[in-house]
Design an enzyme around this catalytic site. Sequence first.
Site, PDB file in Angstrom:
ATOM      1  N   CYS A  33     -10.526   2.266  -7.785  1.00 23.63           N
ATOM      2  CA  CYS A  33      -9.689   2.476  -6.598  1.00 23.63           C
ATOM      3  C   CYS A  33      -9.446   1.101  -5.995  1.00 23.63           C
ATOM      4  CB  CYS A  33     -10.448   3.375  -5.620  1.00 23.63           C
ATOM      5  SG  CYS A  33      -9.607   3.634  -4.039  1.00 23.63           S
ATOM      6  N   ASP A  49     -16.209   6.490   2.303  1.00 22.04           N
ATOM      7  CA  ASP A  49     -16.574   5.368   3.169  1.00 22.04           C
ATOM      8  C   ASP A  49     -17.300   5.844   4.444  1.00 22.04           C
ATOM      9  OD1 ASP A  49     -16.609   2.923   4.351  1.00 22.04           O
ATOM     10  OD2 ASP A  49     -14.448   2.586   4.287  1.00 22.04           O
ATOM     11  N   ARG A  91      -8.358  -5.989   6.860  1.00 22.04           N
ATOM     12  CA  ARG A  91      -9.205  -4.845   7.223  1.00 22.04           C
ATOM     13  C   ARG A  91     -10.559  -5.355   7.726  1.00 22.04           C
ATOM     14  NH1 ARG A  91     -11.475   0.405   4.024  1.00 22.04           N
ATOM     15  NH2 ARG A  91     -10.559   1.987   5.348  1.00 22.04           N
ATOM     16  N   TRP A 124       0.840  -1.200   0.000  1.00 17.99           N
ATOM     17  CA  TRP A 124       0.000   0.000   0.000  1.00 17.99           C
ATOM     18  C   TRP A 124       0.878   1.254   0.000  1.00 17.99           C
ATOM     19  CZ3 TRP A 124      -0.910   3.234   4.579  1.00 17.99           C
ATOM     20  CH2 TRP A 124      -1.912   4.175   4.375  1.00 17.99           C
ATOM     21  N   ASP A 154      -3.009   6.117  -2.144  1.00 14.84           N
ATOM     22  CA  ASP A 154      -3.405   6.756  -0.884  1.00 14.84           C
ATOM     23  C   ASP A 154      -2.304   7.663  -0.357  1.00 14.84           C
ATOM     24  OD1 ASP A 154      -5.953   5.889  -0.681  1.00 14.84           O
ATOM     25  OD2 ASP A 154      -5.539   4.213   0.659  1.00 14.84           O
ATOM     26  N   ASN A 207     -10.471  -3.121  -1.095  1.00 10.92           N
ATOM     27  CA  ASN A 207      -9.467  -2.913  -0.058  1.00 10.92           C
ATOM     28  C   ASN A 207      -8.819  -4.156   0.540  1.00 10.92           C
ATOM     29  OD1 ASN A 207      -9.081  -0.010   0.494  1.00 10.92           O
ATOM     30  ND2 ASN A 207     -11.313  -0.057   0.667  1.00 10.92           N
ATOM     31  N   LYS A 266     -17.011   6.259  -6.813  1.00  6.96           N
ATOM     32  CA  LYS A 266     -15.660   5.749  -6.558  1.00  6.96           C
ATOM     33  C   LYS A 266     -15.795   4.284  -6.135  1.00  6.96           C
ATOM     34  CE  LYS A 266     -11.779   6.619  -3.371  1.00  6.96           C
ATOM     35  NZ  LYS A 266     -11.349   7.459  -2.244  1.00  6.96           N
ATOM     36  N   TRP A 267     -15.234   3.395  -6.921  1.00  2.05           N
ATOM     37  CA  TRP A 267     -15.383   1.937  -6.710  1.00  2.05           C
ATOM     38  C   TRP A 267     -14.097   1.417  -6.078  1.00  2.05           C
ATOM     39  CZ3 TRP A 267     -18.925  -1.543  -9.791  1.00  2.05           C
ATOM     40  CH2 TRP A 267     -18.644  -2.905  -9.589  1.00  2.05           C
ATOM     41  N   ASP A 268     -14.157   1.118  -4.788  1.00  2.92           N
ATOM     42  CA  ASP A 268     -12.965   0.745  -4.031  1.00  2.92           C
ATOM     43  C   ASP A 268     -12.828  -0.777  -3.908  1.00  2.92           C
ATOM     44  OD1 ASP A 268     -10.691   1.111  -2.490  1.00  2.92           O
ATOM     45  OD2 ASP A 268     -11.645   2.385  -0.989  1.00  2.92           O
TER      46      ASP A 268
HETATM   47  C1  DGJ Z   1      -9.036   3.205   0.421  1.00  2.00           C
HETATM   48  C2  DGJ Z   1      -9.059   4.348  -0.543  1.00  2.00           C
HETATM   49  O1  DGJ Z   1      -7.889   4.381  -1.287  1.00  2.00           O
HETATM   50  C3  DGJ Z   1      -9.270   5.641   0.232  1.00  2.00           C
HETATM   51  O2  DGJ Z   1      -9.220   6.728  -0.637  1.00  2.00           O
HETATM   52  C4  DGJ Z   1     -10.585   5.580   0.951  1.00  2.00           C
HETATM   53  O3  DGJ Z   1     -11.631   5.537   0.028  1.00  2.00           O
HETATM   54  C5  DGJ Z   1     -10.617   4.369   1.871  1.00  2.00           C
HETATM   55  N1  DGJ Z   1     -10.288   3.160   1.158  1.00  2.00           N
HETATM   56  C6  DGJ Z   1     -11.973   4.219   2.500  1.00  2.00           C
HETATM   57  O4  DGJ Z   1     -12.096   3.073   3.203  1.00  2.00           O
END
Ligand code: DGJ
Length: 722
Positions: free
Chosen positions: A497, A342, A417, A180, A519, A454, A450-452
Amino acid sequence: MIRKKGNFYKLDTPNTTLVLKAANGSAEYVYYGKRLKSLENDYERFVFRKGLSPFSSFGEDEQRRPGISLSISDGSITARFKFKRAKFVEKPDLSPLPSSYAEGESRYASQTLCLEFTDEVTRLKLCTYYTVFADSDVISVSTSLHNSGRREVTIHSLPSLQFETLSTGYSFVNFCGWGWGNERWKKSTHLSVGMKAVNESVVGYTSHTANPFVMLEKEGSVYAFNLVYSGNHKECAETDCVGRTRMLIGINDYAFAYKLCSGESFYTPEAVMTYAEDTDGASANMHAFTATHILRGKWKNKERPVVVNNWEATYFNFNKEKLLALADEAAALGVETFVLDDGWFGKRDNDDSSLGDWFDYKEKTGGLALLADEVRGRGLKFGIWVEPEMISEKSELYEKHPEYAMKIPGREPLRHRHQLMLNFADPKVQKYIVRVISSVISECKAAYVKWDFNRFMTDPFGSEQRAGEYIHEYVKGLYTVMGKIVEKFPNVLFEGCAGGGGRYDLGILCFMPQIWTSDFTDARTRLWTQSGTSYGYPQSTMSCHVSASPNHQTGNRTPLETRFNMAAFGAFGYELDLTKLTEREKGTVKAQIAFYKKHRKLLQFGSFYRLGDAFKDNATGFICVSPDKAKAIAMLCIREKVREVEEERLCLKGLDRESTYLVSYREQDNYGDGEKFLVGGDLLEEAGLYTSELFADKDIEASANPVFTRMILLEKTRKKRV
Ligand code: DGJ
């Protein structure tokens, strides 16, 4: 344009030529480089007798590890593919996998050559497809395997592209990060004879650590490659002892095993390749190709709005009042779109719950539809964050449908997470997600999504899929879902994202015209990430925001102007609490936004060049030049203020060398107007500008481990050069 003479196929792009020979049972690369004028009779003398093959399979007369790896139900692994025929065909439709396309005039001027090979014993048919677009120096390549025999075959490896050249001395250039935060930092490894270099992802997504864009680079010759795919990928470069350098690009063979029964076909994702004399040329080719043949829909060429995103302003800790206060300030400063990140759904107060519960957390939003209306009432468009591929165990969705989660029966899954992934290979899950995400977008009439994503895959499993097929089926499921949602909302600006820029690839860009770059919003680390990203991807695809100082990720302090100068070279916005700015800072932000809006066409879509090498040089930067070269904006940057740098000069690029430019330094909040002067484009390119200008920064107290930047405007004057 593709022409045939005897056994040779000459594939011309505006500035490059690829020559292939296909005859007498085999096919080979003859030439790939600068465009050749004529269609020669005597290409024959350039054919390398040991072969430069467009594919390689086990059981051939050579000892390198082959690109294709199969196991056949009779217990063998050998397949000897013999060239059968060449034909001109329609570009293969790889859907649900996305691929490049041509529209309008260019559609009729694109051509696809298919080389067909068969293995007599298994009756497997292998096809390699080469597509040439009339307006692009990028050639698209894909491969298919069809089982027309009776034996069942398992594909362990089937590269989309094998490229070989009779040349050594290349460096393998890849763009990796340690995870990350520092995505796409450039690394270069010299390929000595007998050496192999691999760039790969094995965890189910493109990854923060290995982008599929790679290059072979040496003085005067650069080959660049990419893959239109968002799952496990592998790019492998190898130089052998007879002087050949081979590049293999495709789905990673790690944990891949795809069963092909009689009558079935497998199509690889599309790979793309280009040739140029230097990395600037290779980037320009990839940028133009991505802009014309990958990006699509309303936002393809449309100027992107200035956004404010509440993530780093509030994290999970917001309510309606806070959001509207941010929206008020944003509107007053000239921001165009407000993005709610979020924390707006289910009972999401931190990252341990609610993913999958895509319904309004009313206590926080005061009603999503109403909030969106109130934001719009302030003259802003409304945008929303979603993470459709995930599920929290603490969620209503998990209570109702634990079977939707990606889990291996009898094994405790690994959480990242606190979350699990959804089983996107399952059509039921796909259908459910298309429905709920569509209803969120409709409910708040989002103009921006914005489609994240994680976390990565640790427990890939679906009860309906075979082990070695699951990850690929997941990726196909993802594209099916994305395709349906994007198609339903043609006016919405979608942003990809993945915990920053972990899924920055041509596959995602076929659906979403921009991606959150990283990020790490600190200008210092962004210099590397934006510079690294720009080797393969145009700046319009890079979403870049100004965030707070000290930076939340690195702790670095950087002046507001520096943060702007860096973020302005992409799709731009703010990601900090605007309500906490001083009056003076608000004035600066207002001026920045006005400047950005005035010049965004140039900043987002101009020809982009890197100045210097951000990974080697202290003095470096970016420049965007308009298509007619009448205007340019440059950002000069130094990382360390050391004495020697004061006298260093940074050469500009892409200018009209015959013309004179009026050069002016953008008015800075901290230190006045800056001088203006006239100078020739050739001198700016050859002699450059002194970086001592960057020592003028008076806001030094605001900086700790910073970068120093200045933005420069160049405008062609009518003045004749003498
Ligand atoms: C990771 C993204 O890169 C951030 O910009 C943000 O949207 C967070 N997730 C939110 O959980």
